[in-house]
Motif scaffolding. Structure first.
Motif, short mmCIF file in Angstrom:
data_model
loop_
_atom_site.label_atom_id
_atom_site.label_comp_id
_atom_site.label_asym_id
_atom_site.label_seq_id
_atom_site.Cartn_x
_atom_site.Cartn_y
_atom_site.Cartn_z
N GLU A 1 0.84 -1.19 0.00
CA GLU A 1 0.00 0.00 0.00
C GLU A 1 0.88 1.25 0.00
N SER A 2 0.31 2.32 -0.56
CA SER A 2 1.05 3.58 -0.61
C SER A 2 0.61 4.44 0.56
N HIS A 3 1.59 4.96 1.32
CA HIS A 3 1.29 5.70 2.54
C HIS A 3 1.76 7.14 2.47
N PHE A 4 0.91 8.05 2.90
CA PHE A 4 1.27 9.44 3.19
C PHE A 4 0.46 9.85 4.42
N THR A 5 1.11 10.37 5.43
CA THR A 5 0.40 10.91 6.59
C THR A 5 1.16 12.14 7.08
N PHE A 6 0.52 13.29 6.97
CA PHE A 6 1.18 14.51 7.44
C PHE A 6 0.99 14.68 8.94
N PRO A 7 2.02 15.16 9.65
CA PRO A 7 1.89 15.37 11.09
C PRO A 7 0.81 16.41 11.40
N GLU A 8 0.23 16.29 12.58
CA GLU A 8 -0.76 17.26 13.03
C GLU A 8 -0.09 18.62 13.20
N PRO A 9 -0.59 19.66 12.52
CA PRO A 9 0.06 20.97 12.63
C PRO A 9 -0.35 21.72 13.90
N ALA A 10 0.48 22.68 14.27
CA ALA A 10 0.10 23.58 15.37
C ALA A 10 -1.09 24.42 14.93
N ARG A 11 -2.01 24.67 15.86
CA ARG A 11 -3.19 25.48 15.54
C ARG A 11 -2.86 26.95 15.77
N LEU A 12 -2.87 27.71 14.68
CA LEU A 12 -2.52 29.12 14.75
C LEU A 12 -3.73 29.97 14.35
N ALA A 13 -3.82 31.12 14.94
CA ALA A 13 -4.92 32.04 14.61
C ALA A 13 -4.71 32.59 13.20
N PRO A 14 -5.78 32.74 12.43
CA PRO A 14 -5.64 33.29 11.08
C PRO A 14 -5.39 34.79 11.13
N PRO A 15 -4.79 35.33 10.05
CA PRO A 15 -4.26 34.64 8.89
C PRO A 15 -2.84 34.12 9.14
N LEU A 16 -2.44 33.12 8.35
CA LEU A 16 -1.07 32.62 8.46
C LEU A 16 -0.09 33.57 7.76
N LEU A 17 -0.52 34.08 6.62
CA LEU A 17 0.31 35.01 5.84
C LEU A 17 -0.55 36.18 5.39
N THR A 18 0.02 37.37 5.39
CA THR A 18 -0.67 38.55 4.86
C THR A 18 0.31 39.35 4.01
N LEU A 19 -0.08 39.63 2.77
CA LEU A 19 0.74 40.43 1.86
C LEU A 19 0.01 41.73 1.57
N ASP A 20 0.76 42.83 1.66
CA ASP A 20 0.18 44.15 1.42
C ASP A 20 1.06 44.90 0.42
N ASN A 21 0.58 44.96 -0.84
CA ASN A 21 1.30 45.67 -1.92
C ASN A 21 2.74 45.19 -2.07
N VAL A 22 2.93 43.89 -2.07
CA VAL A 22 4.26 43.30 -2.15
C VAL A 22 4.69 43.14 -3.61
N SER A 23 5.94 43.46 -3.88
CA SER A 23 6.57 43.16 -5.17
C SER A 23 7.74 42.22 -4.91
N VAL A 24 8.01 41.33 -5.87
CA VAL A 24 9.08 40.36 -5.70
C VAL A 24 9.69 40.05 -7.06
N GLY A 25 10.98 39.72 -7.05
CA GLY A 25 11.66 39.36 -8.29
C GLY A 25 13.09 38.99 -8.00
#
Length: 611
Positions: A293-317
């Motif tokens: 059988e093929s197995h994948f099981t991700f660990p239980e993540p820590a419960r964090l208050a939303p949002p995890l990420l916030t971007l405000d007028n970000v530029s990248v390159g």
């Protein structure tokens, strides 16, 4: 008809095909499926006469034109379009003959040119190249300017351009983005010859194939229908075989019991001998497939208050070159987002920004406190230390963990037993991908960012990954060309295009229609905002189940807290209490009982939704 008759194929000491036979009718579209390493690509080499068989034979229809994708593309200064045109050697030879033909020869050659649609060939080649993601300006660039992935697209374009009656394609979508995959699927639906396709994408196999060849136990079995039909038929066959084996074993045991009991008694010896003959004549049933059988099981993540990420007028390159600008959006703990857009538009750049491998050129990017991100990059397998074992790699990453804990973590992703002790250089591509998943989840991340995670996984591995993602309680952002994975594991589609990232309004079918519409190739988009409510979207059943389970998990945690408090109060009655303390404790118990009963009702109501 392609007639594969009683062939045996050996690579080194390993037998891949053992007296296997299968017959493929003209113009069928046949998917070839089986576990990684079973020999599917080797079968193609047999069909191309690159490998001889020990026994049996392979025959094709008269005048069959067999075309496959070249494995390598040597450096050449030919422009891309000219390279593809030159792959049709008959047409190229005719063009050369026309250039030197006499007036007497020209009429016949021009008629051949007309029949071969020579005048339309450049436009047809350009259409194929554009469908596979080449820009108009790329068509005049020399082949040697392009990297490995684009060269693979170029060899695929050449194979699609060449006239053929039999087309062999081995994992043709592996080097494509989603948009090129959708185009290829649509193009192959119109192919009128015989198509043999090795693929691990369930949707491609379902939409394209009318027959499936199952490569299993060194045999080839042809099934009518698409992949879902094959899977249902195969499961029914295995169930029937299992019942037949159980019934036969029961009968064997009954006969053997009689023989053992009475074979030395004179009055029963003849009957015992008769039953012994029955036992010897009993037909041997085939063994049940013993695939792991093929197995994948991700660990239980820590419960964090939303949002995890916030971007405000970000530029990248990169350096002074801006790839994406004015990015303003947020990512929550339960978001499931698929990033779409043609290669080169900035999907991987955005992933690197979110994971922290690139910094904003301007604007603000905020991460939740204690946020851990698990990042799967499509070329990370090249960076693995090949001379050590997975267990040793994990021990270096988790120096305080016991061997039991290290093995347990590897086992989450199917690297059990001797595979944990095998040098990484000897692992298959799929096993190396599993090791990357193990490596990226050692800190129990609350957000997974996955860039083409399925390239080296077979169908079973991909389905196990989808199941694990749906069970995972954190956020997921994925870049994938696997249509089935996007369909089942993503709730929102975001389009990376024209230097920005915007939510796409609609589902994968809507996006497919937009990509394949020549008059309006770009789908409608909407600029995301942190404060706005997302537009209504079609929610997959798997997403509803996942969200329901998340709510049930929160209720369970609250129930555990209330139950623990109730137990503490009940334990307090074992010590002397004043009348006021007894009355206060009794009142709290009644309140707790009511709260627990209410939460249990809510939990049961949610449970009914996923039954």
């Amino acid at each position: 008809m392609i007639d594969i008759n009683d062939i045996t194929v050996r690579i080194g000491q390993r037998v891949l095909l053992d007296h296997a036979s299968v017959h493929i009718a003209d113009c069928q579209k046949v998917g070839i499926v089986g576990l990684n390493g079973c020999g599917k690509s080797t079968l193609f080499r047999v069909l191309k006469h690159e490998i001889d068989t020990e026994t049996g034979s392979v025959s094709f229809p008269n005048k069959a034109r067999i075309v496959s994708v070249a494995q390598e593309l040597t450096d050449t200064d030919l422009p891309v379009l000219e390279y593809v045109l030159a792959r049709d050697t008959d047409l190229a030879a005719l063009k050369k003959s026309l250039a030197t033909a006499t007036d007497l020869e020209k009429p016949e050659l021009l008629e051949q040119w007309r029949l071969m649609e020579g005048d339309a060939a450049p436009a047809r080649a350009a259409r194929i190249l554009r469908g596979l993601g080449f820009a108009e300006t790329d068509l005049t660039r020399p082949v040697q300017d392009f990297s490995g992935g684009w060269r693979m697209r170029l060899t695929l374009a050449a194979a699609l351009f060449r006239p053929s009656t039999i087309l062999l394609l081995d994992e043709p979508t592996n080097h494509l983005d989603l948009e090129a995959t959708l185009w290829l699927l649509n193009h192959l639906k119109k192919y009128t010859g015989t198509l043999l396709l090795i693929s691990h994408d369930r949707i491609v196999l379902n939409e394209l194939c009318d027959h499936i060849i199952h490569f299993d136990n060194r045999k080839l079995t042809l099934y009518t229908g698409n992949y879902d039909t094959f899977q249902q038929t195969y499961a029914a066959q295995i169930d029937l075989l299992s019942k037949q084996i159980a019934k036969q074993n029961q009968k064997r045991a009954h006969l053997q019991s009689f023989i053992d009991r009475f074979r030395y008694k004179a009055t029963k010896a003849r009957q015992a001998q008769s039953r012994l003959k029955q036992l010897e004549k009993m037909a041997e049933l085939p063994e049940l497939p013993g695939h792991a059988e093929s197995h994948f099981t991700f660990p239980e993540p820590a419960r964090l208050a939303p949002p995890l990420l916030t971007l405000d007028n970000v530029s990248v390159g990169y350096d002074d070159h801006v790839v994406l600008r004015k990015l303003s959006f947020s990512v929550g703990p339960h978001d499931r987002i698929a990033l779409m857009g043609a290669n080169g538009n900035g999907k991987s750049t955005l992933a690197k920004l979110l994971v922290g491998r690139l910094s904003p050129m301007d604007g603000t990017l905020r991460r939740a406190p204690q946020l851990q991100i698990g990042y799967f990059a499509q070329h990370q397998t090249e960076d693995l230390p090949l001379a050590i074992t997975p267990l040793l790699l994990m021990s270096r990453l988790m120096p305080t963990a016991t061997e039991t804990k290290l093995r347990s973590h590897l086992a989450r992703f199917g690297l059990t037993g001797d595979r944990a002790l095998t040098r990484i250089e000897y692992l298959s591509g799929g096993e190396k991908a599993r090791l990357l998943f193990a490596r990226m989840t050692i800190h129990e991340p609350a957000l997974l960012i996955l860039d083409e995670p399925t390239n080296h996984l077979d169908i079973q591995g991909r389905e196990a990954l989808i199941e694990a993602l749906n069970a995972y309680q954190g956020g997921v952002i994925m870049i994938a060309h696997d249509l089935n994975m996007i369909e089942l594991a993503a709730d929102d589609l975001w389009l990376v295009q024209d230097g920005t990232c915007r939510p796409f309004i609609g589902d994968l079918d809507d996006y497919r229609r937009q990509v394949l519409t020549a008059d309006n190739p770009r789908p409608p988009v909407k600029q995301p905002k942190v404060t706005t409510t997302p537009p209504p979207r079609k929610v997959h059943a798997s997403a509803e189940i996942r969200q329901t389970k998340a709510k049930m998990g929160l209720l369970e945690k609250e129930l555990d807290t209330l139950t623990a408090r109730k137990q503490a109060i009940e334990n307090s009655f074992t010590t002397p209490l004043t009348p006021d303390q007894i009355r206060q404790a009794s009142d709290e118990l009644r309140q707790l009982d009511a709260q627990i009963a209410d939460l249990e009702e809510k939990w049961l109501a949610l449970s009914d939704k996923i039954m």
